[in-house]
Design a protein around this motif. Sequence first.
Motif, PDB file in Angstrom:
ATOM      1  N   ASP A 296       0.827  -1.207   0.000  1.00  0.00           N
ATOM      2  CA  ASP A 296       0.000   0.000   0.000  1.00  0.00           C
ATOM      3  C   ASP A 296       0.861   1.257   0.000  1.00  0.00           C
ATOM      4  O   ASP A 296       0.562   2.232  -0.702  1.00  0.00           O
ATOM      5  CB  ASP A 296      -0.920   0.006   1.220  1.00  0.00           C
ATOM      6  CG  ASP A 296      -2.059  -0.998   1.072  1.00  0.00           C
ATOM      7  OD1 ASP A 296      -2.298  -1.459  -0.067  1.00  0.00           O
ATOM      8  OD2 ASP A 296      -2.707  -1.335   2.086  1.00  0.00           O
ATOM      9  N   VAL A 297       1.921   1.246   0.800  1.00  0.00           N
ATOM     10  CA  VAL A 297       2.797   2.423   0.850  1.00  0.00           C
ATOM     11  C   VAL A 297       3.602   2.559  -0.440  1.00  0.00           C
ATOM     12  O   VAL A 297       3.754   3.656  -0.990  1.00  0.00           O
ATOM     13  CB  VAL A 297       3.738   2.339   2.070  1.00  0.00           C
ATOM     14  CG1 VAL A 297       4.733   3.497   2.055  1.00  0.00           C
ATOM     15  CG2 VAL A 297       2.941   2.351   3.362  1.00  0.00           C
ATOM     16  N   ALA A 298       4.134   1.432  -0.941  1.00  0.00           N
ATOM     17  CA  ALA A 298       4.990   1.483  -2.134  1.00  0.00           C
ATOM     18  C   ALA A 298       4.221   1.842  -3.388  1.00  0.00           C
ATOM     19  O   ALA A 298       4.788   2.424  -4.333  1.00  0.00           O
ATOM     20  CB  ALA A 298       5.687   0.137  -2.307  1.00  0.00           C
ATOM     21  N   SER A 299       2.935   1.514  -3.444  1.00  0.00           N
ATOM     22  CA  SER A 299       2.153   1.724  -4.666  1.00  0.00           C
ATOM     23  C   SER A 299       1.673   3.161  -4.835  1.00  0.00           C
ATOM     24  O   SER A 299       1.186   3.525  -5.897  1.00  0.00           O
ATOM     25  CB  SER A 299       0.945   0.788  -4.675  1.00  0.00           C
ATOM     26  OG  SER A 299       0.090   1.057  -3.574  1.00  0.00           O
ATOM     27  N   ARG A 300       1.835   3.986  -3.798  1.00  0.00           N
ATOM     28  CA  ARG A 300       1.370   5.371  -3.900  1.00  0.00           C
ATOM     29  C   ARG A 300       2.519   6.270  -4.331  1.00  0.00           C
ATOM     30  O   ARG A 300       3.571   6.323  -3.704  1.00  0.00           O
ATOM     31  CB  ARG A 300       0.815   5.856  -2.569  1.00  0.00           C
ATOM     32  CG  ARG A 300       0.419   7.334  -2.593  1.00  0.00           C
ATOM     33  CD  ARG A 300      -0.051   7.818  -1.230  1.00  0.00           C
ATOM     34  NE  ARG A 300      -0.197   9.260  -1.199  1.00  0.00           N
ATOM     35  CZ  ARG A 300      -1.272   9.929  -1.626  1.00  0.00           C
ATOM     36  NH1 ARG A 300      -2.302   9.258  -2.124  1.00  0.00           N
ATOM     37  NH2 ARG A 300      -1.339  11.248  -1.554  1.00  0.00           N
ATOM     38  N   THR A 301       2.292   7.001  -5.407  1.00  0.00           N
ATOM     39  CA  THR A 301       3.275   7.970  -5.869  1.00  0.00           C
ATOM     40  C   THR A 301       3.187   9.225  -5.000  1.00  0.00           C
ATOM     41  O   THR A 301       2.091   9.752  -4.792  1.00  0.00           O
ATOM     42  CB  THR A 301       3.021   8.351  -7.330  1.00  0.00           C
ATOM     43  OG1 THR A 301       3.057   7.168  -8.141  1.00  0.00           O
ATOM     44  CG2 THR A 301       4.068   9.346  -7.825  1.00  0.00           C
ATOM     45  N   PRO A 302       4.308   9.714  -4.465  1.00  0.00           N
ATOM     46  CA  PRO A 302       4.275  10.923  -3.630  1.00  0.00           C
ATOM     47  C   PRO A 302       3.642  12.097  -4.379  1.00  0.00           C
ATOM     48  O   PRO A 302       3.989  12.379  -5.531  1.00  0.00           O
ATOM     49  CB  PRO A 302       5.749  11.177  -3.313  1.00  0.00           C
ATOM     50  CG  PRO A 302       6.407   9.834  -3.424  1.00  0.00           C
ATOM     51  CD  PRO A 302       5.670   9.127  -4.522  1.00  0.00           C
ATOM     52  N   GLN A 303       2.723  12.790  -3.706  1.00  0.00           N
ATOM     53  CA  GLN A 303       1.997  13.883  -4.324  1.00  0.00           C
ATOM     54  C   GLN A 303       2.559  15.251  -3.956  1.00  0.00           C
ATOM     55  O   GLN A 303       2.104  16.265  -4.487  1.00  0.00           O
ATOM     56  CB  GLN A 303       0.516  13.816  -3.887  1.00  0.00           C
ATOM     57  CG  GLN A 303      -0.152  12.502  -4.204  1.00  0.00           C
ATOM     58  CD  GLN A 303      -0.223  12.236  -5.699  1.00  0.00           C
ATOM     59  OE1 GLN A 303      -0.527  13.125  -6.489  1.00  0.00           O
ATOM     60  NE2 GLN A 303       0.073  10.998  -6.103  1.00  0.00           N
ATOM     61  N   SER A 304       3.526  15.295  -3.063  1.00  0.00           N
ATOM     62  CA  SER A 304       4.116  16.570  -2.647  1.00  0.00           C
ATOM     63  C   SER A 304       5.546  16.322  -2.188  1.00  0.00           C
ATOM     64  O   SER A 304       5.980  15.178  -2.037  1.00  0.00           O
ATOM     65  CB  SER A 304       3.295  17.200  -1.513  1.00  0.00           C
ATOM     66  OG  SER A 304       3.350  16.380  -0.346  1.00  0.00           O
ATOM     67  N   ASP A 305       6.271  17.429  -1.983  1.00  0.00           N
ATOM     68  CA  ASP A 305       7.647  17.291  -1.507  1.00  0.00           C
ATOM     69  C   ASP A 305       7.687  16.633  -0.129  1.00  0.00           C
ATOM     70  O   ASP A 305       8.599  15.849   0.159  1.00  0.00           O
ATOM     71  CB  ASP A 305       8.310  18.672  -1.450  1.00  0.00           C
ATOM     72  CG  ASP A 305       8.550  19.254  -2.839  1.00  0.00           C
ATOM     73  OD1 ASP A 305       8.551  18.460  -3.811  1.00  0.00           O
ATOM     74  OD2 ASP A 305       8.731  20.485  -2.945  1.00  0.00           O
ATOM     75  N   LEU A 306       6.730  16.968   0.716  1.00  0.00           N
ATOM     76  CA  LEU A 306       6.708  16.387   2.060  1.00  0.00           C
ATOM     77  C   LEU A 306       6.477  14.880   1.996  1.00  0.00           C
ATOM     78  O   LEU A 306       7.136  14.113   2.714  1.00  0.00           O
ATOM     79  CB  LEU A 306       5.620  17.059   2.901  1.00  0.00           C
ATOM     80  CG  LEU A 306       5.592  16.679   4.386  1.00  0.00           C
ATOM     81  CD1 LEU A 306       6.924  16.987   5.044  1.00  0.00           C
ATOM     82  CD2 LEU A 306       4.452  17.417   5.088  1.00  0.00           C
ATOM     83  N   GLU A 307       5.572  14.452   1.142  1.00  0.00           N
ATOM     84  CA  GLU A 307       5.339  13.018   0.973  1.00  0.00           C
ATOM     85  C   GLU A 307       6.574  12.325   0.408  1.00  0.00           C
ATOM     86  O   GLU A 307       6.910  11.196   0.801  1.00  0.00           O
ATOM     87  CB  GLU A 307       4.140  12.783   0.057  1.00  0.00           C
ATOM     88  CG  GLU A 307       2.802  13.156   0.679  1.00  0.00           C
ATOM     89  CD  GLU A 307       1.634  12.741  -0.201  1.00  0.00           C
ATOM     90  OE1 GLU A 307       1.840  11.882  -1.093  1.00  0.00           O
ATOM     91  OE2 GLU A 307       0.529  13.251   0.002  1.00  0.00           O
ATOM     92  N   ALA A 308       7.275  13.000  -0.505  1.00  0.00           N
ATOM     93  CA  ALA A 308       8.487  12.425  -1.078  1.00  0.00           C
ATOM     94  C   ALA A 308       9.575  12.267  -0.018  1.00  0.00           C
ATOM     95  O   ALA A 308      10.360  11.317  -0.049  1.00  0.00           O
ATOM     96  CB  ALA A 308       8.992  13.307  -2.216  1.00  0.00           C
ATOM     97  N   GLN A 309       9.610  13.190   0.940  1.00  0.00           N
ATOM     98  CA  GLN A 309      10.620  13.121   2.000  1.00  0.00           C
ATOM     99  C   GLN A 309      10.376  11.976   2.976  1.00  0.00           C
ATOM    100  O   GLN A 309      11.328  11.393   3.486  1.00  0.00           O
ATOM    101  CB  GLN A 309      10.669  14.455   2.757  1.00  0.00           C
ATOM    102  CG  GLN A 309      11.202  15.613   1.938  1.00  0.00           C
ATOM    103  CD  GLN A 309      11.115  16.936   2.675  1.00  0.00           C
ATOM    104  OE1 GLN A 309      10.820  16.976   3.862  1.00  0.00           O
ATOM    105  NE2 GLN A 309      11.373  18.029   1.962  1.00  0.00           N
ATOM    106  N   VAL A 310       9.116  11.642   3.229  1.00  0.00           N
ATOM    107  CA  VAL A 310       8.817  10.609   4.220  1.00  0.00           C
ATOM    108  C   VAL A 310       8.654   9.235   3.580  1.00  0.00           C
ATOM    109  O   VAL A 310       8.605   8.226   4.310  1.00  0.00           O
ATOM    110  CB  VAL A 310       7.534  10.944   5.019  1.00  0.00           C
ATOM    111  CG1 VAL A 310       7.673  12.276   5.731  1.00  0.00           C
ATOM    112  CG2 VAL A 310       6.306  10.922   4.121  1.00  0.00           C
ATOM    113  N   TYR A 311       8.602   9.190   2.241  1.00  0.00           N
ATOM    114  CA  TYR A 311       8.371   7.905   1.588  1.00  0.00           C
ATOM    115  C   TYR A 311       9.466   6.892   1.930  1.00  0.00           C
ATOM    116  O   TYR A 311       9.184   5.784   2.396  1.00  0.00           O
ATOM    117  CB  TYR A 311       8.282   8.105   0.071  1.00  0.00           C
ATOM    118  CG  TYR A 311       8.234   6.798  -0.697  1.00  0.00           C
ATOM    119  CD1 TYR A 311       7.061   6.075  -0.810  1.00  0.00           C
ATOM    120  CD2 TYR A 311       9.393   6.298  -1.305  1.00  0.00           C
ATOM    121  CE1 TYR A 311       7.014   4.877  -1.511  1.00  0.00           C
ATOM    122  CE2 TYR A 311       9.357   5.098  -1.998  1.00  0.00           C
ATOM    123  CZ  TYR A 311       8.177   4.391  -2.095  1.00  0.00           C
ATOM    124  OH  TYR A 311       8.142   3.205  -2.776  1.00  0.00           O
TER     125      TYR A 311
END
Length: 253
Positions: free
Chosen positions: A139-154
């Motif tokens: 579930d976590v891996a399949s979601r593409t980060p939608q913002s810089d903050l999401e990209a940082q915590v991915y």
Amino acid sequence: MSEWLALAIAMAASVLVVVAVVVLRQRRVGEDDDPSETPDVIEYITMMIGVVYAIVLGLAIAGVWEARSAAQDEVLNEAQALHEVSARAEVYPADFRARVRGDVDAYVSFVVNTEWDHMRENGEISPRGTELLAKLRQDVASRTPQSDLEAQVYQPIMDRIAAADESRNTRGQSTGPTMPGVVWFGLIVGAVVTVGMVFALQIRRSPRELILAGTFSALIAFLLFLIWDFDDPFGRGVSVSTQPFLDLFPSLL
């Protein structure tokens, strides 16, 4: 029968056996027998056997205790990693955040309420727990980060999931007895020889000698029970608990 009742019976039985052997042996000894005639070499051998066996017992206790402590640490690491995943999911939108936390809660609830009993009964972790953790990872891996903050915590979240998976695998390897059978053979034979050497010293039926011999045999029985109880970190009386999960996920109580 509880394990502590079994311990009490084992200790009492060892004392009774020693006392019975001393009493029966004393009845067959002639009146002219002199215990002071015990050769010095027997006393020396008895002392050396006792010292060697004490070292072996100490190493065995240290080994099983270290294995139990390592298993408890891995449980704490697994719970902490999952707690971090749940906390870091705060940056996601409400719907996806609820999905991730739901996956974490489902996995933790299964581990605490079902898998612990499964490990105790079957000596292995449950495939269902592996599936629940894999679902969280997917579930976590399949979601593409939608913002810089999401990209940082991915990546930190994925690292925490990987750490939880590693701790889970280590927990699975620690399930079941850890002491090799040949070691148990040596411990039991050593106990028989060590207690048996007491009779080589020609102890008599005086209360002091019987108390000392009985206490010594009961101590050996207790130490062997202690090693046996620690030998299986997840399956016996003094086992690794689920307390780290309960402390970090109190809402699942």
